[in-house]
Design a protein around this motif. Structure first.
Motif, PDB file in Angstrom:
ATOM      1  N   ILE A  19       0.734  -1.133  -0.037  1.00  0.00           N
ATOM      2  CA  ILE A  19       0.038  -0.104  -0.158  1.00  0.00           C
ATOM      3  C   ILE A  19       0.853   1.187  -0.028  1.00  0.00           C
ATOM      4  N   GLU A  20       1.850   1.277   0.750  1.00  0.00           N
ATOM      5  CA  GLU A  20       2.793   2.308   0.930  1.00  0.00           C
ATOM      6  C   GLU A  20       3.458   2.651  -0.481  1.00  0.00           C
ATOM      7  N   LEU A  25       4.009   5.243  -5.820  1.00  0.00           N
ATOM      8  CA  LEU A  25       3.599   5.289  -7.115  1.00  0.00           C
ATOM      9  C   LEU A  25       2.612   6.311  -7.643  1.00  0.00           C
ATOM     10  N   ILE A  26       1.447   6.427  -6.884  1.00  0.00           N
ATOM     11  CA  ILE A  26       0.427   7.446  -7.278  1.00  0.00           C
ATOM     12  C   ILE A  26       1.020   8.901  -7.332  1.00  0.00           C
ATOM     13  N   LYS A  27       1.834   9.117  -6.210  1.00  0.00           N
ATOM     14  CA  LYS A  27       2.503  10.385  -5.768  1.00  0.00           C
ATOM     15  C   LYS A  27       3.463  10.787  -7.073  1.00  0.00           C
ATOM     16  N   LEU A  32       4.584  13.385 -12.008  1.00  0.00           N
ATOM     17  CA  LEU A  32       5.212  13.212 -13.656  1.00  0.00           C
ATOM     18  C   LEU A  32       4.032  13.804 -14.412  1.00  0.00           C
ATOM     19  N   GLU A  33       2.895  13.732 -14.151  1.00  0.00           N
ATOM     20  CA  GLU A  33       1.611  14.553 -14.817  1.00  0.00           C
ATOM     21  C   GLU A  33       1.837  15.961 -14.665  1.00  0.00           C
TER      22      GLU A  33
END
Length: 513
Positions: A19-20, A25-27, A32-33
């Motif tokens: 989860i961490e 990765l989401i961050k 990156l976006e």
């Protein structure tokens, strides 16, 4: 049971780690976006800036494929921005013929070439003047791309040229009054209406005011010095001196002192004498047969042309020079470089502009004009009254190869006019060299003469050997021509294309009375 609990704890811990990692990765994806949006914004902004700049820019990758092409490029060519991206530049454009551009050399040196003045024509027929730049691009010392820039200065050039033209006319007016610049000829003295000559004259008018290093290439006798003087007299400095120096006529030991000058005591007998670079001032120095200059001297002259400074032999201080330097060669300069007669770097330095003078065989439509001009000139010089050439001679002149070009044509005409009679009005074949006699004699009606002689018979060994047959043939021709001219030896000799003495010798040989 205990082992099961430990296993569950391990799985729970692994899940927490997973989860961490997912949160990280989401961050990272979010970051990156944001970065991609910022990068996309910068790329779009850069393209918009390039499309709206006054300068045109385009870039290619290491394979020569176009990766960037700004909108201002479109006014120089038929290609649109979306049509060229991804295509190879070699498939779209040919390099400019008047600019010696060596892309590989620029990449090898790793330094851009800037502020190059270029004149060209777009595919839609519009002429443009630009200041160009050529830039290699490196990342971590590795070559990655090559880009070009071009600023349109057509309007500015037009305004400047109008000013130059006004100044040139003022200079020409002063030149006509003074006549002290060392020249005998202007562009108006170069005879010819052919496309090749008109193109050369137009090119001279365009380049004359830029004070660029000019290389004139043409065969012997094509008039290279006439064009050099024409360039000088079209320039803003027409009232300044024009000095010509034939490099092949000056001994190697003297050429340096002649060019740069000497100071007293530099060597035995040396005096304070300025060289031709100083003597010419802001005028034009014409170096003819530059391919005859020793390689060691070419290296010294290369430095002078780069730095615009000279130093007299034996001196310790430099002298600034401002003259225009025009060089000429009767040998293909690229062939001279290939044969190590001319240094390659020297060639590139003296040939900012190359003016190629066409040989006479490539502008045969100018031959009648040249003949008329020089007949009039030599009539005045020698007090003759020649009006034209014999039609057959004129035909030969137009077909002739003229290896000596205009100089050979002029010398041939001058000799004929000197030899002609005082009251003669037409230049006939016997006044010219033998190769023109023979061309003229092809028009004799040999068939008619041979019908009256034995030479029309088929060969029979009883008639004798080849020499006997040829003698009989010549004898019959001479008899026929003499009879046609009612025993007038001068007229017969003229028709045969030989002089009277030669005809008398042949008559004696064949016992003709």
């Amino acid at each position: 049971m205990k082992e099961l609990q430990l296993r569950i704890q391990e799985l729970e811990k692994a899940l927490e780690n997973q989860i961490e990692e997912s949160k990280k990765l989401i961050k990272n994806n979010q970051e990156l976006e944001v970065e991609n949006k910022a990068l996309k914004f910068k790329v779009n902004l850069m393209e918009d800036i390039l499309d709206n700049m006054y300068e045109a820019v385009h870039a290619v990758d290491t394979e020569g494929k176009i990766i960037l092409y700004s909108k201002p490029n479109e006014k120089y060519d038929i290609w649109k921005k979306e049509e060229v991206i991804g295509k190879y530049e070699i498939d779209l454009w040919e390099p400019p013929s008047d600019f010696l551009f060596d892309k590989e050399q620029i990449i090898k040196k790793g330094k851009p070439v800037k502020n190059i003045k270029m004149i060209g024509n777009s595919r839609i027929g519009k002429q443009f003047h630009i200041i160009a730049g050529f830039y290699p691009y490196f990342e971590n010392e590795e070559y990655k791309a090559f880009y070009y820039t071009g600023r349109d200065i057509t309007t500015l050039d037009s305004f400047i040229m109008q000013t130059y033209e006004l100044q040139r006319k003022m200079s020409q007016t002063k030149l006509k009054k003074d006549l002290i610049n060392g020249c005998k000829f202007t562009l108006n003295d170069i005879i010819g209406n052919s496309e090749a000559v008109r193109a050369c004259k137009e090119k001279v008018r365009r380049i004359a005011n830029y004070n660029a290093n000019i290389l004139i290439y043409g065969e012997t006798g094509t008039g290279k010095e006439l064009f050099a003087q024409g360039i000088h007299n079209e320039s803003l400095y027409a009232h300044e001196p024009f000095i010509a120096l034939n490099c092949s006529a000056v001994p190697e030991t003297l050429i340096e002192s002649l060019l740069f000058g000497t100071v007293r005591g530099a060597f035995t007998g040396a005096e304070n004498i300025p060289g031709v670079f100083e003597q010419v001032g802001k005028g034009t120095l014409f170096l003819d047969e530059i391919n005859s200059m020793p390689l060691s001297m070419q290296a010294k002259l290369l430095r002078v042309l780069q730095d615009k400074k000279i130093r007299r032999i034996g001196d310790t201080k430099d002298i600034d020079i401002e003259c225009c330097v025009i060089c000429a060669t009767n040998m293909d300069p690229k062939e001279a470089v290939k044969k190590n007669i001319m240094r390659e770097d020297f060639f590139y330095r003296i040939a900012t502009v190359i003016l190629t003078i066409p040989p006479l065989r490539e502008r045969k439509e100018d031959i009648p004009l040249l003949i008329d001009y020089f007949i009039e000139k030599f009539n005045k010089k020698y007090g003759k009254y020649i009006k034209n050439l014999d039609a057959n001679v004129m035909e030969y002149f137009v077909r002739c190869h003229w290896p000596g070009n205009v100089r050979e044509l002029v010398n041939t005409l001058e000799c004929a006019i000197m030899l002609c009679e005082e009251d003669q009005s037409t230049l006939t074949a016997e006044l010219f060299p033998n190769y023109i006699y023979y061309a003229r004699n092809r028009h004799l009606n040999i068939v008619e003469i041979s019908e009256k002689s034995e030479s029309s018979r088929e060969y029979d060994s009883s008639y004798g050997n080849l020499n006997t047959l040829l003698d009989n043939y010549e004898r019959n021709i001479i008899m026929s021509v003499i009879n046609e001219n009612k025993n007038n030896i001068s007229a017969a000799a003229k028709k045969l294309g030989i002089d009277r003495k030669s005809l008398y010798r042949k008559m004696e040989k064949y016992n003709l009375r």
